[in-house]
Design a protein around this motif. Structure first.
Motif, mmCIF file in Angstrom:
data_model
loop_
_atom_site.group_PDB
_atom_site.id
_atom_site.type_symbol
_atom_site.label_atom_id
_atom_site.label_comp_id
_atom_site.label_asym_id
_atom_site.label_seq_id
_atom_site.Cartn_x
_atom_site.Cartn_y
_atom_site.Cartn_z
ATOM 1 N N ARG A 113 -5.526 13.882 -5.639
ATOM 2 C CA ARG A 113 -4.195 13.548 -6.180
ATOM 3 C C ARG A 113 -3.863 12.135 -5.720
ATOM 4 N NH1 ARG A 113 -0.591 18.036 -4.123
ATOM 5 N NH2 ARG A 113 0.978 16.832 -5.231
ATOM 6 N N ALA A 114 -2.668 11.917 -5.181
ATOM 7 C CA ALA A 114 -2.395 10.589 -4.615
ATOM 8 C C ALA A 114 -3.298 10.387 -3.394
ATOM 9 C CB ALA A 114 -0.927 10.460 -4.244
ATOM 10 N N GLY A 167 7.803 10.785 5.311
ATOM 11 C CA GLY A 167 6.737 10.234 6.139
ATOM 12 C C GLY A 167 6.597 8.732 5.982
ATOM 13 N N GLY A 197 0.105 5.588 4.118
ATOM 14 C CA GLY A 197 1.133 4.946 4.927
ATOM 15 C C GLY A 197 2.267 5.894 5.271
ATOM 16 N N ILE A 198 1.993 6.796 6.191
ATOM 17 C CA ILE A 198 3.062 7.692 6.662
ATOM 18 C C ILE A 198 3.031 7.723 8.179
ATOM 19 C CG2 ILE A 198 3.084 9.167 4.614
ATOM 20 C CD1 ILE A 198 1.518 11.263 6.327
ATOM 21 N N SER A 199 4.184 8.083 8.748
ATOM 22 C CA SER A 199 4.236 8.205 10.203
ATOM 23 C C SER A 199 3.411 9.423 10.592
ATOM 24 C CB SER A 199 5.676 8.378 10.666
ATOM 25 O OG SER A 199 6.250 9.499 10.046
ATOM 26 N N GLY A 243 -4.701 -0.588 7.720
ATOM 27 C CA GLY A 243 -5.015 -0.943 6.331
ATOM 28 C C GLY A 243 -5.173 0.278 5.440
ATOM 29 N N THR A 244 -4.979 1.481 5.993
ATOM 30 C CA THR A 244 -5.094 2.670 5.158
ATOM 31 C C THR A 244 -3.930 2.736 4.166
ATOM 32 O OG1 THR A 244 -5.226 5.088 5.115
ATOM 33 C CG2 THR A 244 -3.835 4.132 6.817
ATOM 34 N N SER A 245 -4.191 3.351 3.030
ATOM 35 C CA SER A 245 -3.110 3.537 2.057
ATOM 36 C C SER A 245 -2.364 4.843 2.299
ATOM 37 C CB SER A 245 -3.666 3.501 0.632
ATOM 38 O OG SER A 245 -4.757 4.364 0.500
ATOM 39 N N GLY A 291 6.960 18.401 -1.977
ATOM 40 C CA GLY A 291 5.933 17.529 -1.423
ATOM 41 C C GLY A 291 6.380 16.078 -1.412
ATOM 42 N N THR A 343 -1.760 4.855 10.419
ATOM 43 C CA THR A 343 -1.911 3.408 10.215
ATOM 44 C C THR A 343 -2.407 2.705 11.477
ATOM 45 O OG1 THR A 343 0.435 3.108 10.685
ATOM 46 C CG2 THR A 343 -0.184 3.271 8.364
ATOM 47 N N ARG A 373 3.731 19.207 4.719
ATOM 48 C CA ARG A 373 4.007 17.772 4.864
ATOM 49 C C ARG A 373 2.939 16.912 4.207
ATOM 50 N NH1 ARG A 373 5.772 17.119 11.117
ATOM 51 N NH2 ARG A 373 5.675 14.918 10.544
ATOM 52 N N ARG A 401 0.833 -1.214 0.000
ATOM 53 C CA ARG A 401 0.000 0.000 0.000
ATOM 54 C C ARG A 401 0.867 1.264 0.000
ATOM 55 N NH1 ARG A 401 -3.438 -3.235 3.315
ATOM 56 N NH2 ARG A 401 -2.287 -2.602 5.167
ATOM 57 N N GLY A 453 2.555 16.714 -0.707
ATOM 58 C CA GLY A 453 3.076 15.770 -1.694
ATOM 59 C C GLY A 453 1.958 14.906 -2.251
ATOM 60 N N CYS A 454 0.912 14.723 -1.448
ATOM 61 C CA CYS A 454 -0.165 13.820 -1.853
ATOM 62 C C CYS A 454 -1.526 14.508 -1.909
ATOM 63 C CB CYS A 454 -0.256 12.649 -0.874
ATOM 64 S SG CYS A 454 1.251 11.681 -0.755
#
Lengths: 201, 138
Positions: free
Chosen positions: B51-52, A158, B105-107, B101-103, A151, B96, B40, A63, B43-44
């Motif tokens: 976006r992502a 992260g 996936g970041i701290s 199970g989330t996509s 980004g 997470t 932070r 994922r 990016g997504c």
């Protein structure tokens, strides 16, 4: 002028680490999935799926990789918009095309990693909604690209601590380093301090 | 050295201006800081487009996993969380852990003050606000 890259290092790195992940998984899963192990070892990538899907940690890594792939696809598309804008000088255009090439390599490497873990990679979107109406001169394009690279640095920063597999985290760090360099070069081209601090998250 | 001072001065200026324009208040200061923290996420995510990650316009009060045209994880689709200051704070501290199970996936963001500022800024992204034209409605 352009170096000919035969085997992109980053691709090899991510593929290797993904294979290591699979090995680690196969080792960890022990007797319960022994037949799965045997099949995967004999069958290679096409059978890795059956083994991989039962492992939650591998799923999590898939994922994370897929979200990174989505962001990398976006970067490739964004550089395409920039390159086709007609706003870039030939010098800047060649840099943009080179950076786009790096993002394509990141996609390839990440896709291989996902497949090695038995996952399926996400596809690029059919359409990206970029703020194209705001791109009126070269500096707008540079700023747009710099924003994406900045980004991406954050996104990898992260994601790295969350990978179950440390080798994948290492491979992601090598991509982060590349994108941080893009960011610095773009800032420099914009006349900004290329490295505006000591830490970025 | 001088660059650092200049940067710090710039930050103060940015916060100061925001507070002055909106007539003061802690929330406004927090939200200006939150916009910096949003770097932070950028990016997504963008406020007004998928976006992502999914768009953030109209986030507060929305049910998780419901932005049209965004391909969520199974986990997020089934989480049935209503996004408010509490749920966002919990999710952003440990994405997470809060939605296994989330996509995304970041701290998480460990600093409670930063999370608070970020959520304050996210709350300003109502449909019809400057960054969220009515067309941005999911």
């Amino acid at each position: 002028m352009k170096p000919l890259i035969k085997q992109p290092q980053s691709t090899a790195l991510v593929t290797q680490t993904a294979q290591a992940t699979r090995r680690k998984f196969l080792k960890q899963s022990g007797a319960v999935t022994f037949s799965g192990l045997a099949i995967a070892m004999l069958g290679g990538a096409s059978h890795a799926h059956a083994a991989g899907t039962s492992d939650e940690a591998a799923q999590q890594d898939i994922r994370i990789l897929n979200t990174a792939i989505a962001a990398e696809h976006e970067a490739v598309a964004a550089y395409q918009v920039g390159a086709e804008s007609g706003l870039l000088s030939s010098e800047v255009l060649s840099v943009a095309v080179a950076f786009q090439g790096h993002h394509k390599e990141h996609v390839d490497a990440l896709v291989k990693a996902v497949r090695s873990l038995g996952g399926t990679e996400v596809e690029p979107l059919a359409q990206y909604q970029f703020p194209v109406e705001k791109l009126k001169q070269q500096s707008d394009v540079l700023q747009f690209a710099a924003g994406l690279e900045r980004g991406a640095v954050s996104a990898y920063a992260g994601a790295i601590p969350v990978f179950d597999n440390r080798d994948l985290a290492g491979a992601a760090a090598s991509i982060l380093a590349d994108e941080a360099m893009h960011w610095a070069v773009l800032r420099h081209a914009l006349g900004l301090d290329p490295v505006p601090g000591a830490f970025f998250s | 050295m001088w660059r650092i001072h200049k940067y710090a001065a710039g930050l103060l200026l940015v916060c100061g201006t925001a507070v002055a324009e909106a007539g003061g208040g802690d929330l406004v200061t927090a939200s200006a800081q939150g916009e910096q923290v949003y770097a932070r996420c950028a990016g997504c995510h963008s406020p007004d487009r998928n976006r992502a990650g999914p768009m953030h316009c109209g986030l507060l009060g929305r049910l998780s996993g419901t932005v049209e045209g965004f391909s969520y994880s199974e986990a997020m689709r089934q989480a049935e969380i209503t996004w408010n200051t509490e749920t966002l704070d919990a999710f952003l501290e440990d994405p997470t852990g809060y939605v296994p199970g989330t996509s995304m996936g970041i701290s998480g963001i460990s600093d409670a003050g930063q999370r608070q500022a970020l959520v304050a800024w996210l709350s300003t992204l109502t449909i019809g606000s400057a960054l969220c034209p009515p067309g941005a409605k999911p």
